[in-house]
Design a protein around this motif. Structure first.
Motif, mmCIF file in Angstrom:
data_model
loop_
_atom_site.group_PDB
_atom_site.id
_atom_site.type_symbol
_atom_site.label_atom_id
_atom_site.label_comp_id
_atom_site.label_asym_id
_atom_site.label_seq_id
_atom_site.Cartn_x
_atom_site.Cartn_y
_atom_site.Cartn_z
ATOM 1 N N LEU A 41 53.620 70.281 99.393
ATOM 2 C CA LEU A 41 52.709 70.579 98.403
ATOM 3 C C LEU A 41 52.401 69.475 97.535
ATOM 4 O O LEU A 41 53.224 68.901 96.930
ATOM 5 N N ARG A 42 51.217 69.030 97.322
ATOM 6 C CA ARG A 42 50.627 68.178 96.295
ATOM 7 C C ARG A 42 50.482 69.122 95.068
ATOM 8 O O ARG A 42 50.155 70.219 95.051
ATOM 9 N N PRO A 43 50.594 68.648 93.618
ATOM 10 C CA PRO A 43 50.136 69.453 92.569
ATOM 11 C C PRO A 43 48.547 70.018 92.725
ATOM 12 O O PRO A 43 47.785 69.368 93.418
ATOM 13 N N GLY A 44 48.585 71.399 92.259
ATOM 14 C CA GLY A 44 47.274 71.889 92.355
ATOM 15 C C GLY A 44 47.189 72.862 93.563
ATOM 16 O O GLY A 44 46.430 73.842 93.776
ATOM 17 N N GLN A 45 47.909 72.669 94.647
ATOM 18 C CA GLN A 45 47.735 73.455 96.014
ATOM 19 C C GLN A 45 48.406 74.594 95.690
ATOM 20 O O GLN A 45 49.508 74.798 94.858
ATOM 21 N N VAL A 46 48.372 75.778 96.401
ATOM 22 C CA VAL A 46 48.716 77.148 96.229
ATOM 23 C C VAL A 46 49.116 77.629 97.445
ATOM 24 O O VAL A 46 48.247 77.657 98.290
ATOM 25 N N VAL A 47 50.371 78.155 97.639
ATOM 26 C CA VAL A 47 50.699 79.025 98.799
ATOM 27 C C VAL A 47 50.732 80.496 98.631
ATOM 28 O O VAL A 47 51.393 80.787 97.816
ATOM 29 N N ILE A 48 50.360 81.273 99.444
ATOM 30 C CA ILE A 48 50.293 82.600 99.021
ATOM 31 C C ILE A 48 50.638 83.395 100.520
ATOM 32 O O ILE A 48 50.192 83.209 101.448
ATOM 33 N N ASP A 49 51.554 84.180 100.263
ATOM 34 C CA ASP A 49 52.210 84.866 101.598
ATOM 35 C C ASP A 49 51.727 86.445 101.411
ATOM 36 O O ASP A 49 51.618 87.054 100.444
ATOM 37 N N PHE A 50 51.390 87.022 102.408
ATOM 38 C CA PHE A 50 50.735 88.591 102.783
ATOM 39 C C PHE A 50 52.018 89.345 103.312
ATOM 40 O O PHE A 50 51.662 90.463 103.837
ATOM 41 N N GLY A 51 53.343 88.776 103.349
ATOM 42 C CA GLY A 51 54.059 89.579 104.174
ATOM 43 C C GLY A 51 54.327 91.129 103.477
ATOM 44 O O GLY A 51 54.138 91.032 102.321
ATOM 45 N N GLU A 90 63.655 85.243 97.658
ATOM 46 C CA GLU A 90 64.967 84.748 97.460
ATOM 47 C C GLU A 90 64.833 83.435 97.954
ATOM 48 O O GLU A 90 65.469 82.620 97.223
ATOM 49 N N VAL A 91 64.253 83.140 98.993
ATOM 50 C CA VAL A 91 64.675 81.741 99.755
ATOM 51 C C VAL A 91 63.732 80.637 98.844
ATOM 52 O O VAL A 91 64.098 79.759 99.244
ATOM 53 N N VAL A 92 62.848 80.996 98.230
ATOM 54 C CA VAL A 92 62.022 79.871 97.119
ATOM 55 C C VAL A 92 62.611 80.052 95.972
ATOM 56 O O VAL A 92 61.867 79.389 95.078
ATOM 57 N N ALA A 93 63.431 81.216 95.433
ATOM 58 C CA ALA A 93 63.846 81.145 93.942
ATOM 59 C C ALA A 93 63.829 79.945 93.387
ATOM 60 O O ALA A 93 63.503 80.037 92.060
ATOM 61 N N ASP A 94 64.488 78.951 93.722
ATOM 62 C CA ASP A 94 64.935 77.885 93.146
ATOM 63 C C ASP A 94 64.334 76.561 93.596
ATOM 64 O O ASP A 94 64.596 75.458 93.189
ATOM 65 N N HIS A 95 63.150 76.803 94.150
ATOM 66 C CA HIS A 95 62.427 75.649 94.805
ATOM 67 C C HIS A 95 61.713 75.071 93.710
ATOM 68 O O HIS A 95 60.980 75.595 92.844
ATOM 69 N N PRO A 96 61.588 73.476 93.774
ATOM 70 C CA PRO A 96 61.008 72.908 92.656
ATOM 71 C C PRO A 96 59.715 73.147 92.696
ATOM 72 O O PRO A 96 58.992 73.052 91.460
ATOM 73 N N HIS A 97 58.936 73.633 93.675
ATOM 74 C CA HIS A 97 57.562 73.998 93.690
ATOM 75 C C HIS A 97 57.293 75.466 93.722
ATOM 76 O O HIS A 97 56.261 76.001 94.021
ATOM 77 N N ARG A 98 58.034 76.178 93.110
ATOM 78 C CA ARG A 98 58.003 77.835 93.147
ATOM 79 C C ARG A 98 56.895 78.166 92.233
ATOM 80 O O ARG A 98 56.239 79.285 92.716
#
Lengths: 281, 281
Positions: free
Chosen positions: B84-94, B102-110
C-alpha cells in the motif's frame, strides 16, 4: 353444508374462511375447550355460532373438521364416530396419521371418516393467525382413502380442489415417515437451536441485530405452538427418533471433521448438503 | 474513488452495485482467481475493468475490498498491506474477524486496514446473485476500529451510511463468538438437516411436495457456498465447536425426553425455545 370446526385456530379457522370464500359453507359452527377462542372466532367471522358441548355440535353438523392436537384427536375420534348419523362426515387435519387411523380401523362408522393432512401453516397459532388463502396451491394428503365411503371422499376432494389445493393419497405409515424427516425434524432443530442460542446470548438486541445472517430463517419454526407440537412428536415417536438420530449422526460427523481439521471432509459434507438446491428452488 | 473488488460475487458484487448507485464510485476494478467471474461481472455492470494480477489492481485502486473466503483473506492480507501507498485503504468483508485481525495486528500499515462484516446475504453466490439493495437497512460490524486511521474509518462509515446501513463497533473475539451462535451454527444445522433428509428421502418429488411444512425454511442456508463456508468454520473453529456442542446437548436432551415419554419435559423444552418470538418478530 353446515360444518362444525372443532378447533378454530390457524388451520381450522383458515379452512372455515376458505370454505366460506369458496361458497362451500351454509353455516359454520365451532367447538373448543377454550371458550375465549370461540368468541374471538365469531368476532373474526370464522364461525357463526358456538356450541357448549361437542355432542350438540356433532348433532347439528353435516361435516365435522378436527383441527386440534393429535393426541386429543386419537382420544376423541372413536367417541365422535359413535355419535354419527348416516351421511355425516368427520375429517381430521392432524399432522400424524398412523395412530389416528389405527384407533378407528375397526370402527363400524370408519367409512364416515377421512384422515387428512393439509401441508400448510405458519409459525403462528390461534384464530387471529387464520386467513382464507392459507391453503391455496398447497397439498392435501389423504391417508387410507379406500376406507372412506366413495361419495364422502369425492365431496371432500371437490372442496379441496375448489380451494385450489393439490391432492395426494398416501399410506398412513409412509406419511408419518416422510413427515418425520421433512417436517417434524425441522421443528426439533429449530426448537433446539433456539434453546441453545437463548441459553448463551442473554442480550436479545444482539440476537435481533444478527438474526439477518440466517438465524431468523432456521429458528422460525420454534415459534410454533408447543400444545400442538409436543403431541406430534410423541404420537410419531418411533419415526421422529429415527430421523433425529440420523440428523444427530450427521451433526456429529461434522463436529468430528472440524475437530480433526479435515478440510476435504468438511468440503464434501457441505457439497452433499448443498444438493438440496436441486430439489428445492 | 477507484475501488478494486477482490471477489465480485454476492457480497463484493452487491457492494459495488450499491456504491455505484449511491454515487460513491468513479470506477470499479475487479480481481478474482476465477477469470470467468470477472468477465461476467463486467457484463453485469459490477466492475468496469479487470486486472490480471492482484498487484496491478492494488496499484490502481484507492480502496481495496476483499470479499473472498476467510482463509484466503488471512493468507493474503499481510502481503496486500505490504504494497500500500499512503492514503490507500483495504477493507475485508470476511465472516470471521479474530484470525484476520491477528495476522495484521503488528503490521506497519495496520492503520490502513478496516476489519468489517456486513450482516447481509442470501443463500446464493456469484456475480449473478449480486443486487444493489442487499445492504439497505442491514448492519455493518467494524472490529478493532481504533486500530484504523480515523480519517479512513470515517470515510468508510460515510459510505456505509450512504448505503443506508447501520454501524456497530465490536471486539473481534466478541464478533466471532456471537456469529458462531447466531450464524455459523444455523448454517451447520441446515447442512446437517439437508444431508440427513437427502440420505433417506431418495425421491426429490416427495421432499419438494412436503417442503412447505417448514423444511424449506430450515434448510435454506444449506444452499450456501461450501467454498466460503468451510473456511469460516475452520477459522472460527473453537467458538463453532462450543456452539455446536451446546446445540447437540439440547437436541440430545430432547431425544432423551422423547424416549422416556417425558411429556412435561418436552412441553417445557418447546416453551423455552418458543421464547425466541420475544426477540425476533
Amino acid at each position: 353444508m353446515k360444518v362444525l370446526f372443532v378447533g378454530t385456530g390457524l388451520i381450522g379457522g383458515s379452512f372455515s374462511l376458505a370454505m366460506r370464500a369458496g361458497g362451500f359453507l351454509s353455516e359454520a359452527g365451532g367447538y373448543s375447550r377454550n371458550p375465549a377462542n370461540l368468541d374471538r372466532s365469531i368476532a373474526l367471522g370464522i364461525i357463526d355460532q358456538k356450541f357448549d358441548t361437542l355432542a350438540l355440535g356433532i348433532q347439528w353438523a353435516d361435516w365435522i373438521i378436527l383441527s386440534i392436537p393429535v393426541d386429543v384427536i386419537s382420544k376423541q375420534l372413536p367417541g365422535i364416530l359413535d355419535q354419527l348419523r348416516p351421511g355425516q362426515v368427520v375429517i381430521d387435519f392432524g399432522s400424524t396419521k398412523g395412530k389416528i387411523c389405527e384407533v378407528v380401523a375397526d370402527h363400524p362408522h370408519r367409512a364416515q371418516f377421512i384422515a387428512a393432512h393439509p401441508i400448510a401453516g405458519t409459525e403462528y397459532s390461534g384464530p387471529d393467525a387464520a386467513f382464507a388463502t392459507l391453503f391455496e396451491e398447497k397439498l392435501m394428503i389423504i391417508c387410507e382413502g379406500d376406507k372412506t365411503a366413495e361419495k364422502s371422499l369425492a365431496s371432500f376432494k371437490k372442496v379441496c380442489q375448489g380451494l385450489k389445493m393439490r391432492l395426494e393419497l398416501m399410506e398412513a405409515k409412509a406419511h408419518d415417515r416422510h413427515l418425520a424427516y421433512i417436517s417434524h425434524l425441522s421443528h426439533i432443530t429449530s426448537f433446539a437451536l433456539s434453546n441453545a442460542v437463548l441459553d448463551k446470548e442473554k442480550d436479545g438486541d444482539i440476537i435481533l441485530e444478527l438474526a439477518g445472517s440466517g438465524f431468523a430463517s432456521t429458528v422460525r419454526l420454534a415459534k410454533s405452538s408447543p400444545e400442538m407440537w409436543a403431541p406430534i412428536f410423541m404420537e410419531n415417536k418411533e419415526m421422529v427418533l429415527e430421523a433425529l438420530s440420523n440428523f444427530l449422526q450427521k451433526a456429529e460427523d461434522f463436529k468430528k471433521m472440524l475437530e480433526e481439521n479435515d478440510a476435504s471432509g468438511l468440503q464434501n459434507f457441505l457439497e452433499s448438503g448443498r444438493n438440496i438446491r436441486r430439489v428445492i428452488n
